[in-house]
Design a protein around this motif. Structure first.
Motif, mmCIF file in Angstrom:
data_model
loop_
_atom_site.group_PDB
_atom_site.id
_atom_site.type_symbol
_atom_site.label_atom_id
_atom_site.label_comp_id
_atom_site.label_asym_id
_atom_site.label_seq_id
_atom_site.Cartn_x
_atom_site.Cartn_y
_atom_site.Cartn_z
ATOM 1 N N GLY A 1 0.213 9.875 15.307
ATOM 2 C CA GLY A 1 1.362 9.289 14.649
ATOM 3 C C GLY A 1 1.173 9.173 13.154
ATOM 4 N N LEU A 2 2.162 8.534 12.555
ATOM 5 C CA LEU A 2 2.174 8.371 11.120
ATOM 6 C C LEU A 2 2.290 6.872 10.845
ATOM 7 C CD1 LEU A 2 2.538 10.044 8.407
ATOM 8 C CD2 LEU A 2 4.962 9.515 8.662
ATOM 9 N N VAL A 3 1.436 6.373 9.968
ATOM 10 C CA VAL A 3 1.527 4.961 9.604
ATOM 11 C C VAL A 3 2.046 4.852 8.183
ATOM 12 C CG1 VAL A 3 0.258 2.837 9.139
ATOM 13 C CG2 VAL A 3 -0.293 4.188 11.144
ATOM 14 N N ARG A 4 3.023 3.996 7.995
ATOM 15 C CA ARG A 4 3.547 3.708 6.672
ATOM 16 C C ARG A 4 3.246 2.255 6.336
ATOM 17 N NH1 ARG A 4 7.710 7.035 4.807
ATOM 18 N NH2 ARG A 4 6.914 9.149 4.896
ATOM 19 N N SER A 5 3.062 2.010 5.033
ATOM 20 C CA SER A 5 2.776 0.630 4.648
ATOM 21 C C SER A 5 4.061 -0.111 4.325
ATOM 22 C CB SER A 5 1.863 0.629 3.411
ATOM 23 O OG SER A 5 2.572 1.159 2.308
ATOM 24 N N LEU A 6 4.015 -1.432 4.573
ATOM 25 C CA LEU A 6 5.115 -2.308 4.156
ATOM 26 C C LEU A 6 4.551 -3.239 3.082
ATOM 27 C CD1 LEU A 6 6.683 -3.333 7.557
ATOM 28 C CD2 LEU A 6 7.713 -1.896 5.803
ATOM 29 N N PRO A 7 5.367 -3.622 2.094
ATOM 30 C CA PRO A 7 4.845 -4.513 1.049
ATOM 31 C C PRO A 7 4.315 -5.804 1.675
ATOM 32 C CG PRO A 7 7.081 -3.787 0.542
ATOM 33 C CD PRO A 7 6.774 -3.311 1.905
ATOM 34 N N ASP A 8 3.204 -6.308 1.136
ATOM 35 C CA ASP A 8 2.639 -7.543 1.677
ATOM 36 C C ASP A 8 3.570 -8.719 1.465
ATOM 37 O OD1 ASP A 8 0.438 -6.254 2.597
ATOM 38 O OD2 ASP A 8 -0.725 -6.544 0.752
ATOM 39 N N ARG A 9 4.335 -8.656 0.391
ATOM 40 C CA ARG A 9 5.308 -9.717 0.134
ATOM 41 C C ARG A 9 6.680 -9.073 -0.084
ATOM 42 N NH1 ARG A 9 0.882 -11.652 -2.014
ATOM 43 N NH2 ARG A 9 1.032 -10.363 -3.844
ATOM 44 N N GLY A 10 7.680 -9.734 0.415
ATOM 45 C CA GLY A 10 9.047 -9.274 0.152
ATOM 46 C C GLY A 10 9.402 -8.035 0.961
ATOM 47 N N GLU A 11 10.598 -7.555 0.701
ATOM 48 C CA GLU A 11 11.091 -6.436 1.491
ATOM 49 C C GLU A 11 10.845 -5.136 0.756
ATOM 50 O OE1 GLU A 11 15.038 -5.466 4.170
ATOM 51 O OE2 GLU A 11 15.122 -7.073 2.698
ATOM 52 N N LYS A 12 10.826 -4.047 1.534
ATOM 53 C CA LYS A 12 10.696 -2.720 0.931
ATOM 54 C C LYS A 12 11.844 -2.490 -0.049
ATOM 55 C CE LYS A 12 9.978 1.240 3.372
ATOM 56 N NZ LYS A 12 8.862 1.932 2.727
ATOM 57 N N GLU A 13 11.496 -1.808 -1.157
ATOM 58 C CA GLU A 13 12.523 -1.500 -2.148
ATOM 59 C C GLU A 13 13.513 -0.484 -1.586
ATOM 60 O OE1 GLU A 13 14.521 -1.711 -5.701
ATOM 61 O OE2 GLU A 13 12.888 -3.003 -4.998
ATOM 62 N N LEU A 14 12.953 0.591 -1.019
ATOM 63 C CA LEU A 14 13.784 1.677 -0.476
ATOM 64 C C LEU A 14 13.416 1.931 0.981
ATOM 65 C CD1 LEU A 14 13.504 4.199 -3.464
ATOM 66 C CD2 LEU A 14 15.295 2.494 -3.068
ATOM 67 N N ASN A 15 14.243 2.760 1.644
ATOM 68 C CA ASN A 15 13.976 3.139 3.040
ATOM 69 C C ASN A 15 13.698 1.908 3.900
ATOM 70 O OD1 ASN A 15 14.143 5.779 2.066
ATOM 71 N ND2 ASN A 15 11.940 5.846 1.680
ATOM 72 N N TRP B 1 4.577 0.987 11.172
ATOM 73 C CA TRP B 1 4.554 0.314 9.875
ATOM 74 C C TRP B 1 3.592 -0.865 9.941
ATOM 75 C CZ3 TRP B 1 8.685 2.846 11.780
ATOM 76 C CH2 TRP B 1 9.354 3.732 10.923
ATOM 77 N N MET B 2 2.740 -0.961 8.909
ATOM 78 C CA MET B 2 1.758 -2.042 8.858
ATOM 79 C C MET B 2 1.754 -2.622 7.452
ATOM 80 S SD MET B 2 -1.619 -0.488 10.530
ATOM 81 C CE MET B 2 -1.535 0.507 11.971
ATOM 82 N N PRO B 3 1.192 -3.827 7.300
ATOM 83 C CA PRO B 3 1.111 -4.389 5.947
ATOM 84 C C PRO B 3 0.283 -3.467 5.049
ATOM 85 C CG PRO B 3 0.528 -6.017 7.604
ATOM 86 C CD PRO B 3 0.628 -4.714 8.304
ATOM 87 N N TYR B 4 0.682 -3.410 3.809
ATOM 88 C CA TYR B 4 0.017 -2.533 2.848
ATOM 89 C C TYR B 4 -1.485 -2.760 2.829
ATOM 90 C CZ TYR B 4 -1.578 -0.695 -1.618
ATOM 91 O OH TYR B 4 -2.280 -0.030 -2.579
ATOM 92 N N GLU B 5 -1.866 -4.014 2.775
ATOM 93 C CA GLU B 5 -3.285 -4.310 2.608
ATOM 94 C C GLU B 5 -4.115 -3.707 3.731
ATOM 95 O OE1 GLU B 5 -4.155 -8.384 1.747
ATOM 96 O OE2 GLU B 5 -6.326 -8.079 1.927
ATOM 97 N N GLU B 6 -3.606 -3.880 4.958
ATOM 98 C CA GLU B 6 -4.358 -3.421 6.112
ATOM 99 C C GLU B 6 -4.520 -1.900 6.115
ATOM 100 O OE1 GLU B 6 -3.027 -5.176 9.709
ATOM 101 O OE2 GLU B 6 -4.991 -4.799 10.622
ATOM 102 N N VAL B 7 -3.395 -1.192 5.907
ATOM 103 C CA VAL B 7 -3.473 0.259 6.001
ATOM 104 C C VAL B 7 -4.163 0.848 4.763
ATOM 105 C CG1 VAL B 7 -1.090 0.533 5.232
ATOM 106 C CG2 VAL B 7 -2.184 2.392 6.420
ATOM 107 N N ALA B 8 -3.932 0.222 3.576
ATOM 108 C CA ALA B 8 -4.534 0.760 2.359
ATOM 109 C C ALA B 8 -6.051 0.607 2.403
ATOM 110 C CB ALA B 8 -3.962 0.062 1.129
ATOM 111 N N ARG B 9 -6.485 -0.523 2.934
ATOM 112 C CA ARG B 9 -7.935 -0.740 3.004
ATOM 113 C C ARG B 9 -8.553 0.221 4.008
ATOM 114 N NH1 ARG B 9 -9.756 -4.550 -0.146
ATOM 115 N NH2 ARG B 9 -8.504 -6.399 -0.644
ATOM 116 N N ALA B 10 -7.863 0.434 5.125
ATOM 117 C CA ALA B 10 -8.412 1.321 6.147
ATOM 118 C C ALA B 10 -8.600 2.726 5.607
ATOM 119 C CB ALA B 10 -7.492 1.352 7.375
#
Lengths: 788, 251
Positions: free
Chosen positions: A105-119, A197-206
């Motif tokens: 699959g494909l994992v996309r990050s979601l902003p840790d705070r607030g809503e996504k700007e786009l999409n 979709w996962m929090p940015y921090e989690e996927v970015a760190r991984a």
């Protein structure tokens, strides 16, 4: 309320109700197609537009290697850019319990705070991620449904090689994944491919991307030019491994919906035109007959001072009543048909709510187009009526003039029966009427060819893909590339008849401004399992140097054999290579590039390694093989040919059956209507002649033979023409399905032709039988009286 | 010229040399029901014999054509007896009637009723194909003096010629009865006489019972018997002692 002329109209219509209905039904078929396709276009377009707007679907997308988050603000400052959304996008491997084959699959990050700007996402069920929560994931709906996953369920993923357990918080939809599918796959296999979709921090760190992003979307400011912005973005991101920005026009999910809309647009024009032409012919025949009968009435009306205009309007009204009935029936047929198709689309396209929306303009169009067709149809007949001088019209029409038919003049007259002579001379005397009947029957035959040809074509693809190209039973992929020696281990697995190893890698292939992301397949030069073939199905050996690519890919890139293609490998050290295009593979699904395995190893700067293998198995030992396979920890995915085949057949079968039923009904209506109309008119015009035959001693059956002979002759002409026409339809329609995901080959079988011939013949026979029953009511005594 | 008038049914004794073909007793035909009922035939008694030439006279609506339709097997009576030899036409099936018309009856209509898409020869041959012991189409057309126009289509023939084709068509099957409804009604005098001569010749040479409906009383001179109709009944029957040739008929 009604004028007396209108009363006459109503009574004429009542008398001709069978024929009027036949015309209206044929018209309704075309209008149903029109209403259906226009409404579907409207439903898809408006739903998509609203979804895109509400969820802020981006205009431009770009994947890159890695850029610090600060770069995103620089993109935002570029002229023409309105909004930017940057994050992480990464491939993951999944472990779904109960699923034989490991999924990815494909994992996309979601902003840790607030809503996504786009999409922005749409939450179908469950809840959003807890702020700063860990071990939570949002799952795309298609995958969740296919695997019966819901909020609260657990799912295991390998993020950058590390296995982690996640809890599903919610099921979501994204405007980026209206069509949720593995890149390049022909049909969605939602069981083995999902979006997360996962929090940015989690996927970015991984993925060691914390503080950076590798995927960016942006929206254009009003008036901004897409091309200019793409160039600027590419320029800026070049330093950060930008892989080339692309607009919505190249967005895989967007393309799929647009492709569907394009097909519908063709449908919304082609078929209505054909059906309405036949209806116009039929209405012309009916009205010509009516006018011939009413010559004297027209003369009397004129003699008493009715203007030509009034008479023309009177007969036009006749046509318009038929149009009105046809439009209503067409709408009544088109709406449920569109509703069925909307349900089918829901299997493929993921919208928050894809509802059937009636395109009111479709109905207006339907009425307009039908009116236009009818007006053309009656034009000639009505003009004749208007031009008729009253005195002339008072006399009965001059007697029909006959001559020996063409076939008799060839000298075979001797062998022709009288019935046959009557039939052919009649056909020759009324060539237009005969031509319309032939056209209608040919059309009915032609449209029957299409769905079967479609079915055969899909079958051919399956056969081609899984019998000609993929001759193995099972293929597997490894988590990490491994030394070629692993292959020897595979040979020892139970039931293995033969095995071949391969090295696949993801890459972006580019030529000029065009590029595509796909899998580069490094295989044995003249392997038996995964073969690369040309048009003639001859195997193409993989060259030592250079690439073979799908012919369709070459077409998209605009590349020809001999051109240098830029290949950007999307793994490891991500080398960018330039390779010559040395040959074209005529594959029918997806886009691929093929290269000899060891050559790929060299290009990648690695040793003699593989990352997968294919097997031909002894069927009896298959369960043992699979059991042993599960014990091999390095296997990341397993593709079982039979199960792929079964799922493909299941998804296509439903849609093909629906389409086939639709075409079958339409063809039957046309065949029935055309034959009915022809036989009724023949019967009416020649009632006196046929009654005379009865009087002089012919039985009803023998008299029927005269009419039937005529229909049989017309049928014999129409059927081959229809098969030809159908071949044309099939070529056109199937030719349209020439996309990146699938290229339908044109397949026309004797069985297909026989089926079309049979259905039209049966419909014609039944229709003729209905009319011929009236022969027993012929007024024998009336035949002795003065002619009409 | 009229030598005898009797008001009852013709008796066998008058026709001892001839075989009886039709026996009609108390024949009625009613169209419609209740107040709208029209009694087209209100009890007809009549016997017809082989080789006879019968002329039916009477005003419009007197029942001549209705009787002809019953005799020709085009229509069935409401009540009464109608026999052709042993065949009960009043109670015959559709199939029986078709065979009866095919084998025994020749029709000649006022408006010829030829098949427009077939030539003169083919119009006749159409019938000889289905008949038992037909005269060749060419011979039949010779009999009506059309041997030279065999391959003309109806639209290429004059009215009189068309009517003679119709006669050839009617007699080619060697019918026992030839029924003619106003055969000269649409023709001028000269042409009419040619047509009548053809009918007369057929009657004489083939001994065909010939029944002719006409409005034209002078044609009565050609008949063996003249049957006058009024109000759906036989009003009178005249027997001519001598038949006048068609050529002498003058109107």
């Amino acid at each position: 309320m009604f004028s007396h002329l209108d009363r006459k109209l109503l009574r004429d219509l009542t008398r001709l109700k069978g024929q009027a209905l036949a015309v209206a039904l044929v018209m309704a078929c075309g209008l149903a197609m029109l209403t259906m396709s226009r409404s579907l276009i409207y439903s898809l377009e408006s739903t998509r537009r609203e979804y895109y707007e509400a969820h802020r679907f981006a205009d431009i997308f770009v994947a890159l290697k890695r850029a610090p988050n600060s770069v995103a603000s620089r993109v935002a400052e570029l002229p023409g850019v309105a909004g930017v959304d940057a994050g992480v996008s990464a491939q993951v491997t999944l472990d779904i319990p109960g699923l034989d084959e490991p999924a990815s699959g494909l994992v996309r990050s979601l902003p840790d705070r607030g809503e996504k700007e786009l999409n922005r996402l749409f939450l179908r069920s469950g809840r959003w991620l807890t702020p700063r929560g860990r071990g939570e994931v949002l799952v795309g709906e298609a995958f969740a449904l296919a695997n019966q996953l819901g909020p609260g369920d657990a799912i295991a993923m390998l993020l950058n090689g590390r296995r982690q357990e996640f809890r599903i918080a919610g099921i979501v939809l994204s405007p980026e994944f209206v069509f949720e599918s593995r890149p390049g796959a022909a049909l969605p296999d939602n069981r083995t491919y999902g979006i997360f979709w996962m929090p940015y921090e989690e996927v970015a760190r991984a993925f060691d991307l914390y503080g950076a992003f590798n995927f960016l979307s942006l929206t254009l400011a009003p008036g901004a030019r897409e091309h200019a912005v793409i160039t600027a973005v590419d320029q800026l991101l070049k330093l950060y491994g930008g892989r080339g920005a692309f607009g919505r026009g190249d967005h895989p999910s967007h393309i799929r919906v647009s492709d569907e809309i394009r097909v519908l647009q063709t449908l919304s024009i082609g078929f209505p035109v054909v059906f309405l032409s036949v209806a116009a012919f039929m209405i012309n025949a009916v009205l010509s007959r009516l006018l011939a009968l009413q010559r004297e009435q027209i003369a009397i009306l004129k003699a008493f001072g009715f203007a030509n205009r009034q008479i023309v309007v009177h007969y036009l009204k006749f046509a318009f009543v038929i149009v009105a009935v046809g439009t209503v029936l067409g709408a009544m047929g088109g709406v449920p048909l569109a509703k069925r198709l909307v349900v089918m689309y829901e299997m493929f396209f993921r919208f928050p709510a894809l509802e059937f929306r009636l395109d009111p303009s479709a109905l207006v169009w339907a009425a307009l187009v039908a009116t236009f067709a009818a007006t053309i149809g009656v034009h000639g007949a009505v003009r004749r009526a208007a031009k008729l001088p009253p005195a002339e019209a008072m006399r009965p029409e001059p007697p029909a003039n006959y001559r020996p038919a063409f076939v008799e003049r060839t000298g075979i007259a001797h062998w022709l029966s009288h019935t046959f002579r009557i039939a052919v001379r009649n056909i020759e005397r009324r060539p237009m009427q005969a031509a319309f009947t032939v056209a209608g029957l040919a059309l009915a035959t032609g449209i029957l060819i299409v769905p079967n040809s479609f079915r055969d074509s899909v079958k051919r693809i399956l056969g081609f893909q899984w019998d000609v190209i993929d001759r193995d039973d099972i293929s597997i992929g490894l988590l990490e590339p491994a030394g070629v020696k692993v292959g020897h281990l595979f040979e020892k697995l139970p039931g293995v008849v033969s095995t071949e190893v391969f090295r696949n890698t993801a890459a972006r292939i580019q030529f000029g401004h065009k590029s595509r992301q796909l899998a580069i397949r490094g295989m044995t030069a003249d392997g038996e399992h995964k073969r690369v073939v040309d048009k003639a199905l001859h195997q193409l050996p993989l060259p030592e140097h250079g690439l073979l690519i799908s012919a369709k890919l070459a077409e998209i890139l605009g590349a020809r054999v001999g051109d240098q293609l830029v290949l950007e490998i999307l793994e490891g050290k991500r080398p960018v290579l330039t390779l010559p295009l040395v040959g074209l593979a005529d594959d029918l699904t997806g886009l691929s590039a093929y290269v000899e395995r060891r050559a790929l190893n060299r290009l990648l700067g690695e040793g003699d390694v593989i990352n997968g293998a294919s097997f031909v198995l002894d069927a009896a030992a298959r369960p043992n093989f699979l059991r042993e396979l599960k014990g091999i920890p390095k296997v990341s995915w397993v593709a079982v040919k039979d199960s792929l085949r079964a799922s493909f057949e299941k998804t296509t079968a439903a849609s093909i059956n629906l389409i086939q039923t639709m075409y079958l009904v339409f063809a039957t209506v046309v065949a029935f209507g055309v034959v009915y109309n022809n036989a009724r008119i023949s019967l009416a015009e020649r009632a006196r002649e046929l009654a005379t035959l009865r009087v002089v001693g012919f039985s009803s059956r023998e008299v029927g033979t005269v009419l039937v002979t005529e229909l049989v002759i017309l049928g014999l002409v129409a059927l081959p023409l229809g098969l030809l026409l159908g071949t044309g339809f099939a070529t056109g329609i199937i030719g349209m399905v020439n996309t990146e995901t699938v290229r339908l080959p044109l397949v026309l079988t004797a069985r297909n032709y026989a089926f079309a011939t049979l259905v039209v013949s049966i419909a014609s026979v039944i229709s003729a039988a209905v009319v011929l029953r009236q022969l027993s009511h012929l007024n024998l005594v009336g035949a002795l009286k003065a002619p009409e | 010229m009229t030598t005898q008038t009797d008001s009852g049914p013709a008796t066998v004794s008058l026709h001892s040399d001839r075989e009886q073909l039709f026996r009609v007793r108390g024949l009625t035909k009613t169209y419609g029901v209740g107040d709208a009922a029209v009694h087209a035939l209100a009890g007809v008694d009549l016997d017809l014999y082989t080789g006879e030439f019968i002329v039916l006279l009477g005003p419009s609506g007197s029942g001549k054509t209705t009787l002809l339709n019953q005799i020709g097997g085009l229509d069935v009576p409401t009540s009464g007896e109608l026999r052709y030899r042993d065949l009960d036409l009043a109670n015959a099936t559709e199939e029986d009637l078709t065979h009866y018309r095919r084998d025994s009856v020749g029709f000649v209509f006022q408006f010829y009723n030829l098949i427009p898409s077939l030539t003169a020869r083919e119009n006749v041959a159409l019938i000889t194909e289905i008949a038992h012991d037909p005269i060749p189409a060419e011979t039949a057309l010779e009999m009506v003096n059309l041997g030279a126009r065999l391959d003309h289509f109806p639209a290429q023939l004059s009215g009189g010629e068309q009517q003679r084709v119709a006669i050839a068509r009617a007699i080619a099957k060697r019918p026992e009865v030839l029924l003619c409804d106003e055969p000269t009604g649409a023709l001028d005098i000269r042409t009419g006489i040619v047509v009548l001569e053809a009918i007369e010749r057929v009657n004489r040479e083939l001994s065909t019972l010939t029944v002719v409906i006409t409005h034209n009383a002078v044609m009565a001179q050609m008949a063996d018997r003249v049957v006058r109709f009024s109000d759906g009944r036989v009003h009178s029957i005249h027997k001519n002692s001598q038949r006048a040739p068609a050529s002498s008929v003058n109107w």
